[in-house]
Design a protein around this motif. Sequence first.
Motif, PDB file in Angstrom:
ATOM      1  N   MET A  94       0.835  -1.200   0.000  1.00 53.17           N
ATOM      2  CA  MET A  94       0.000   0.000   0.000  1.00 53.17           C
ATOM      3  C   MET A  94       0.878   1.261   0.000  1.00 53.17           C
ATOM      4  O   MET A  94       2.003   1.267   0.496  1.00 53.17           O
ATOM      5  CB  MET A  94      -0.932  -0.003   1.207  1.00 53.17           C
ATOM      6  CG  MET A  94      -1.781  -1.278   1.295  1.00 53.17           C
ATOM      7  SD  MET A  94      -3.134  -1.150   2.462  1.00 53.17           S
ATOM      8  CE  MET A  94      -4.300  -0.140   1.544  1.00 53.17           C
ATOM      9  N   LYS A  95       0.339   2.320  -0.589  1.00 50.14           N
ATOM     10  CA  LYS A  95       1.065   3.581  -0.703  1.00 50.14           C
ATOM     11  C   LYS A  95       0.192   4.716  -0.150  1.00 50.14           C
ATOM     12  O   LYS A  95      -0.402   5.506  -0.895  1.00 50.14           O
ATOM     13  CB  LYS A  95       1.413   3.856  -2.174  1.00 50.14           C
ATOM     14  CG  LYS A  95       2.242   2.762  -2.826  1.00 50.14           C
ATOM     15  CD  LYS A  95       3.643   2.660  -2.222  1.00 50.14           C
ATOM     16  CE  LYS A  95       4.461   1.582  -2.930  1.00 50.14           C
ATOM     17  NZ  LYS A  95       5.801   1.405  -2.335  1.00 50.14           N
ATOM     18  N   PRO A  96       0.098   4.819   1.175  1.00 48.09           N
ATOM     19  CA  PRO A  96      -0.812   5.807   1.775  1.00 48.09           C
ATOM     20  C   PRO A  96      -0.427   7.256   1.496  1.00 48.09           C
ATOM     21  O   PRO A  96      -1.268   8.154   1.651  1.00 48.09           O
ATOM     22  CB  PRO A  96      -0.733   5.479   3.274  1.00 48.09           C
ATOM     23  CG  PRO A  96       0.563   4.769   3.438  1.00 48.09           C
ATOM     24  CD  PRO A  96       0.782   4.006   2.183  1.00 48.09           C
ATOM     25  N   GLU A  97       0.822   7.503   1.107  1.00 49.81           N
ATOM     26  CA  GLU A  97       1.252   8.873   0.823  1.00 49.81           C
ATOM     27  C   GLU A  97       0.990   9.284  -0.622  1.00 49.81           C
ATOM     28  O   GLU A  97       1.214  10.449  -0.987  1.00 49.81           O
ATOM     29  CB  GLU A  97       2.748   9.016   1.123  1.00 49.81           C
ATOM     30  CG  GLU A  97       3.151   8.613   2.539  1.00 49.81           C
ATOM     31  CD  GLU A  97       2.405   9.406   3.596  1.00 49.81           C
ATOM     32  OE1 GLU A  97       2.182  10.613   3.367  1.00 49.81           O
ATOM     33  OE2 GLU A  97       2.045   8.819   4.625  1.00 49.81           O
ATOM     34  N   PRO A  99      -1.191  10.207  -4.130  1.00 53.17           N
ATOM     35  CA  PRO A  99      -2.466  10.930  -4.352  1.00 53.17           C
ATOM     36  C   PRO A  99      -3.647   9.963  -4.306  1.00 53.17           C
ATOM     37  O   PRO A  99      -3.492   8.765  -4.575  1.00 53.17           O
ATOM     38  CB  PRO A  99      -2.280  11.523  -5.747  1.00 53.17           C
ATOM     39  CG  PRO A  99      -0.817  11.543  -5.981  1.00 53.17           C
ATOM     40  CD  PRO A  99      -0.242  10.382  -5.232  1.00 53.17           C
ATOM     41  N   VAL A 100      -4.827  10.498  -4.012  1.00 49.60           N
ATOM     42  CA  VAL A 100      -5.992   9.641  -3.818  1.00 49.60           C
ATOM     43  C   VAL A 100      -6.326   8.850  -5.073  1.00 49.60           C
ATOM     44  O   VAL A 100      -6.838   7.718  -4.987  1.00 49.60           O
ATOM     45  CB  VAL A 100      -7.202  10.477  -3.350  1.00 49.60           C
ATOM     46  CG1 VAL A 100      -7.660  11.439  -4.472  1.00 49.60           C
ATOM     47  CG2 VAL A 100      -8.352   9.571  -2.901  1.00 49.60           C
ATOM     48  N   GLU A 101      -6.014   9.392  -6.261  1.00 52.25           N
ATOM     49  CA  GLU A 101      -6.312   8.652  -7.489  1.00 52.25           C
ATOM     50  C   GLU A 101      -5.366   7.457  -7.676  1.00 52.25           C
ATOM     51  O   GLU A 101      -5.568   6.632  -8.545  1.00 52.25           O
ATOM     52  CB  GLU A 101      -6.247   9.572  -8.709  1.00 52.25           C
ATOM     53  CG  GLU A 101      -4.893  10.197  -8.982  1.00 52.25           C
ATOM     54  CD  GLU A 101      -4.726  11.550  -8.301  1.00 52.25           C
ATOM     55  OE1 GLU A 101      -5.426  11.788  -7.295  1.00 52.25           O
ATOM     56  OE2 GLU A 101      -3.900  12.363  -8.760  1.00 52.25           O
ATOM     57  N   ILE A 102      -4.332   7.401  -6.829  1.00 51.57           N
ATOM     58  CA  ILE A 102      -3.438   6.239  -6.825  1.00 51.57           C
ATOM     59  C   ILE A 102      -3.734   5.347  -5.621  1.00 51.57           C
ATOM     60  O   ILE A 102      -3.958   4.146  -5.762  1.00 51.57           O
ATOM     61  CB  ILE A 102      -1.951   6.693  -6.755  1.00 51.57           C
ATOM     62  CG1 ILE A 102      -1.605   7.586  -7.956  1.00 51.57           C
ATOM     63  CG2 ILE A 102      -1.026   5.487  -6.644  1.00 51.57           C
ATOM     64  CD1 ILE A 102      -1.540   6.858  -9.264  1.00 51.57           C
ATOM     65  N   ARG A 103      -3.746   5.945  -4.422  1.00 52.71           N
ATOM     66  CA  ARG A 103      -3.852   5.122  -3.209  1.00 52.71           C
ATOM     67  C   ARG A 103      -5.240   4.559  -3.007  1.00 52.71           C
ATOM     68  O   ARG A 103      -5.421   3.550  -2.312  1.00 52.71           O
ATOM     69  CB  ARG A 103      -3.443   5.931  -1.986  1.00 52.71           C
ATOM     70  CG  ARG A 103      -4.414   7.027  -1.592  1.00 52.71           C
ATOM     71  CD  ARG A 103      -4.039   7.647  -0.245  1.00 52.71           C
ATOM     72  NE  ARG A 103      -5.037   8.575   0.236  1.00 52.71           N
ATOM     73  CZ  ARG A 103      -5.016   9.895   0.021  1.00 52.71           C
ATOM     74  NH1 ARG A 103      -4.001  10.429  -0.653  1.00 52.71           N
ATOM     75  NH2 ARG A 103      -5.976  10.667   0.494  1.00 52.71           N
ATOM     76  N   LYS A 462       7.014   5.026  -5.400  1.00 49.25           N
ATOM     77  CA  LYS A 462       6.004   5.632  -4.524  1.00 49.25           C
ATOM     78  C   LYS A 462       4.573   5.367  -4.987  1.00 49.25           C
ATOM     79  O   LYS A 462       3.622   5.610  -4.232  1.00 49.25           O
ATOM     80  CB  LYS A 462       6.244   7.135  -4.405  1.00 49.25           C
ATOM     81  CG  LYS A 462       6.167   7.881  -5.740  1.00 49.25           C
ATOM     82  CD  LYS A 462       6.500   9.357  -5.539  1.00 49.25           C
ATOM     83  CE  LYS A 462       6.406  10.114  -6.862  1.00 49.25           C
ATOM     84  NZ  LYS A 462       6.765  11.550  -6.695  1.00 49.25           N
ATOM     85  N   HIS A 463       4.400   4.863  -6.204  1.00 53.30           N
ATOM     86  CA  HIS A 463       3.065   4.558  -6.708  1.00 53.30           C
ATOM     87  C   HIS A 463       2.852   3.064  -6.924  1.00 53.30           C
ATOM     88  O   HIS A 463       1.856   2.662  -7.531  1.00 53.30           O
ATOM     89  CB  HIS A 463       2.811   5.300  -8.027  1.00 53.30           C
ATOM     90  CG  HIS A 463       2.740   6.790  -7.862  1.00 53.30           C
ATOM     91  ND1 HIS A 463       2.838   7.677  -8.914  1.00 53.30           N
ATOM     92  CD2 HIS A 463       2.580   7.557  -6.748  1.00 53.30           C
ATOM     93  CE1 HIS A 463       2.751   8.924  -8.478  1.00 53.30           C
ATOM     94  NE2 HIS A 463       2.590   8.874  -7.157  1.00 53.30           N
ATOM     95  N   ALA A 464       3.772   2.228  -6.450  1.00 54.71           N
ATOM     96  CA  ALA A 464       3.689   0.775  -6.654  1.00 54.71           C
ATOM     97  C   ALA A 464       3.567   0.427  -8.131  1.00 54.71           C
ATOM     98  O   ALA A 464       2.944  -0.556  -8.506  1.00 54.71           O
ATOM     99  CB  ALA A 464       2.524   0.163  -5.872  1.00 54.71           C
ATOM    100  N   GLY A 465       4.220   1.259  -8.962  1.00 54.69           N
ATOM    101  CA  GLY A 465       4.118   1.043 -10.399  1.00 54.69           C
ATOM    102  C   GLY A 465       5.362   0.464 -11.043  1.00 54.69           C
ATOM    103  O   GLY A 465       5.275  -0.155 -12.101  1.00 54.69           O
ATOM    104  N   GLU A 466       6.530   0.670 -10.432  1.00 55.93           N
ATOM    105  CA  GLU A 466       7.776   0.153 -10.975  1.00 55.93           C
ATOM    106  C   GLU A 466       8.593  -0.458  -9.838  1.00 55.93           C
ATOM    107  O   GLU A 466       8.572   0.033  -8.705  1.00 55.93           O
ATOM    108  CB  GLU A 466       8.590   1.286 -11.642  1.00 55.93           C
ATOM    109  CG  GLU A 466       7.848   2.020 -12.754  1.00 55.93           C
ATOM    110  CD  GLU A 466       7.636   1.163 -13.998  1.00 55.93           C
ATOM    111  OE1 GLU A 466       8.394   0.178 -14.172  1.00 55.93           O
ATOM    112  OE2 GLU A 466       6.716   1.479 -14.789  1.00 55.93           O
ATOM    113  N   VAL A 467       9.349  -1.475 -10.163  1.00 54.84           N
ATOM    114  CA  VAL A 467      10.223  -2.113  -9.181  1.00 54.84           C
ATOM    115  C   VAL A 467      11.496  -1.276  -9.039  1.00 54.84           C
ATOM    116  O   VAL A 467      12.124  -0.914 -10.033  1.00 54.84           O
ATOM    117  CB  VAL A 467      10.565  -3.544  -9.618  1.00 54.84           C
ATOM    118  CG1 VAL A 467      11.610  -4.159  -8.680  1.00 54.84           C
ATOM    119  CG2 VAL A 467       9.302  -4.399  -9.653  1.00 54.84           C
ATOM    120  N   VAL A 468      11.871  -0.980  -7.814  1.00 52.72           N
ATOM    121  CA  VAL A 468      13.083  -0.186  -7.579  1.00 52.72           C
ATOM    122  C   VAL A 468      14.140  -0.970  -6.808  1.00 52.72           C
ATOM    123  O   VAL A 468      15.251  -0.479  -6.611  1.00 52.72           O
ATOM    124  CB  VAL A 468      12.747   1.123  -6.820  1.00 52.72           C
ATOM    125  CG1 VAL A 468      11.831   2.007  -7.658  1.00 52.72           C
ATOM    126  CG2 VAL A 468      12.126   0.827  -5.450  1.00 52.72           C
TER     127      VAL A 468
END
Length: 516
Positions: A94-97, A99-103, A462-468
């Motif tokens: 989860m990414k609580p920080e 934006p709402v359109e992501i989290r 930060k958006h759980a979109g890419e592996v870092v």
Amino acid sequence: MMLIRPPYEDAGMLRLLSSPRQLCNGLTRRELLEAGGTSLFGLSLPHLLQADAARAAEATSTSATKMPDGFGQAKRCIILFLYGSPSQMETVDMKPEAPVEIRGTMKPIPSVVPGLDVCEHMPNMARMMDRVGVLRSIHHEYPIHGVAHAMTGTPVIDVNMELSPNDPKHHPYFGSAVEYIDRQRRGGMSPFPQNVALPFPFSSQRTGEVHRAGPYAAYLGSAYNPVWTEFEGRADRSVYKTLGARREEIFDPYVGCTSDAYFRMASTSLPAELTLDRLDRRRSLLQQIDVARRDLDQSLGGRSLSTFQQMAHSLIQSPAVVSALDVRQESQETRELYGMTLFGQSCLAARRMLDAGTRLVSVFWDEYGLAGDAWDTHWNHFPRMVDQLLPGLDKAFSGLVLDLDRRGQLDDTLVVCISEHGRTPKIAGVEGGGRDHWSQAYSALFAGGGIARGRVVGATDKHAGEVVSNPVGPKDVLATMYHLLGIEPHIFLPDRTGRPIPLVPETSRVITELLA
């Protein structure tokens, strides 16, 4: 002139065009590949595999340092496959920080592992994550459905393969490959089913689309397909499902089922008019026919038919199978621990099958009713996650792992909860919200069988979109699973023409960071 001797009698003598890289067992890939194709020298691939297994076992007992930790620690395995793919954002990444359109609308809660928060709708899992390994960094190039890319060695997949279980480019399902290798080791099939799948044949309970590919034996032949069960029970809750313009109220046992629910194999209950004496007479007739068809039995198709006949007869007469699948024999407390849902009771039946002697059980959270169901939440994402999906997963996964642990079986039982990809970070503006397919970053859960407890491996942005951090692919996951089950991941299996095919692609690696 080079002298060729049987493999492993003197591994050094097998070097035809030697490559300097060696496998964990001391041989090179090239040697295995070349030896697998040298039938003219009397070297069959089953012999190679059998000798390879024996050598691997010997290596484990005499020189454990040659293998990464955990090799062969898992004696049994349960695979939980969430068809459709859950969102990493509403489970364990989860990414609580954001934006709402992501989290989105859901909030994280702390688990018993410091720093490992989970979704607020998974409270039971939050209390037992100290027994679980979390992998947050799986990624690949194919955001399409089907089990094939996630659970077989095929290096590529496309939509045609996804929609065609019989496409010749498919590779064997993980359970089928394990069963094939185990049969080579033991010298034949087991009298008890070793590769079982619950709760019903894949894709068989949905309408609106064709069957999907995935959990089949492919070039190994149908004798190595999973043995499927049937669900006997009733749903006690309904949900509304949609497919295009269709909207239907469907009583879905994945949401809730009655306490009289259980499982059976299609052939484990005899029709009233068919006695065992009559069945034996029919079997004798079949055997006579088989003798007359000896030439056919020499073919792959013939051997598959014969194997199925043996297995069907064995299952029909096996009270152990009937008993193991009858979850009604468990206490109500235990059944409630797993949750009174189709997925929960399937997980309980899987544990009972392992108790009875099965090596590997796959439990599928499949579509039920209209296609576009299960975890494929393109629309109505948040209501479905709350009403239909997360509560059942929370109870079933936590119940299974806790039950195995309290019974002292978790350390040698591998549990893997996985899917084909993740969901898009950005929420689609459809009714109820939607997350589409996303394979650039997603998560999986592991427990037992050599997996480190309470460890998180890999990270996303930060958006759980890419592996870092620590990127891995589904073939690395498979290599790790084979490794834990005592199977060298870089062996070869014969296709229908006897050509050796890599079990997993050559670049695959065991994810040692997950191991205890």
